[in-house]
Scaffold this motif. Structure first.
Motif: not given
Lengths: 172, 131
Positions: B27-49
């Motif tokens: 996962t680290v390798a995949a994320v690292w290869a994908g950086l930079p990654i941008d977007g806009t966030v949505n707060h979770a609806n079910f799982s908490g903070e």
């Protein structure tokens, strides 16, 4: 299948549509925002449109796991059949006509696709509906809606006590 | 060996995260290869903070799924696909691949993440820290 020109063209269009849905100003979302629902409000149509996009996304996840497990020629037919009905719904009910068009094209292409190409197609479709459902979710102010909802529930369940007997009896 | 580090820009706050190459190498390798990654966030609806943002598929395997996350943990949710910022108490329903943790300015990230419940389209940007 590799070398399928129709599939390649579709994937290119899908990639462009995904990027617009992720970071642009997609015409589908603009249309849904202007679409009036019952009683002149647009909340219900937006909520159900969001939910419909989520349902299609869930179906994509199911189909993706299915295609990863079963490298069989009939998988494409199953995928196609599962895309036809939501294409009609999402286009006619929610004015997401560009999205409906993508679904219809995918449904038409899917029977001729299998193996790794099918897995790739479904992953790209999943990404598209991932971005689509989030854009529709952005239209819904869940904080404000939850305050209104909880306030309404408080008023109906606590602040107004349930009646006991007939009003005339209570007055006596 | 020093851990890979990533800058987490969320709204007007900047945090620094360390990546768990030992626990989630793929996962680290995949994320690292994908950086930079941008977007806009949505707060979770079910799982908490938790606040999340959708991304393209960086990988498709489950790894180091976090059923009990710590505040500041970062996850990659395969069936999103999405990047998750677990900023506080969690009631994990669908776990993500936990691949890192915010180790600097968690309080700032928590403030903006919590505000994303009320505010739509808060920008987020994940960037490599090469130094």
């Amino acid at each position: 299948m590799a070398g399928n020109k129709e599939l390649d063209a579709f994937l290119a269009d899908l990639a462009a549509a995904s990027e617009t849905m992720r970071a642009g100003d997609p015409a589908d979302v603009q249309r849904l925002r202007r679409l009036p629902g019952a009683m002149g409000q647009s909340l219900t149509i937006t909520v159900f449109g969001f939910q419909e996009a989520n349902t299609i996304k869930s179906n994509m996840n199911f189909l993706l796991e299915f295609a990863e497990k079963h490298d069989e020629p009939w998988v494409g037919t199953v995928v196609s059949e599962m895309l036809v009905s939501p294409a009609r719904t999402i286009g006619k009910r929610y004015a997401l006509t560009d999205t409906a068009s993508l679904l219809e094209r995918a449904a038409k292409i899917a029977p001729g696709v299998s193996g790794d190409a099918m897995v790739n197609l479904l992953r790209r479709m999943l990404e598209y509906f991932n971005f689509t459902s989030r854009r529709l979710r952005d239209l819904l102010p869940f904080h404000e809606l939850s305050v209104t909802f909880e306030g309404h529930r408080y008023m109906t369940e606590r602040a107004i006590p349930p009646s006991k007997g007939k009003p005339r009896e209570r007055a006596q | 060996m020093a851990r890979k580090r990533m800058r987490v820009r969320l709204g007007d706050e900047v945090g620094i995260a360390e990546l768990f190459e030992d626990k989630a190498p793929a996962t680290v390798a995949a994320v690292w290869a994908g950086l930079p990654i941008d977007g806009t966030v949505n707060h979770a609806n079910f799982s908490g903070e938790e606040t999340t943002f959708p991304c393209y598929g960086l990988m498709w395997q489950r790894e180091n799924e976090g059923h009990e996350t710590q505040p500041g943990d970062l996850g990659y949710f395969v069936t999103g696909p999405a990047i998750c910022i677990y900023y506080g108490d969690q009631n994990v329903i669908s776990p993500g691949n936990v691949f890192g943790r915010v180790v600097e300015n968690l309080a700032g990230i928590q403030r903006v993440a919590r505000a994303s419940w009320k505010q739509q389209r808060v920008p987020v940007l994940l960037e490599r820290m090469e130094d």
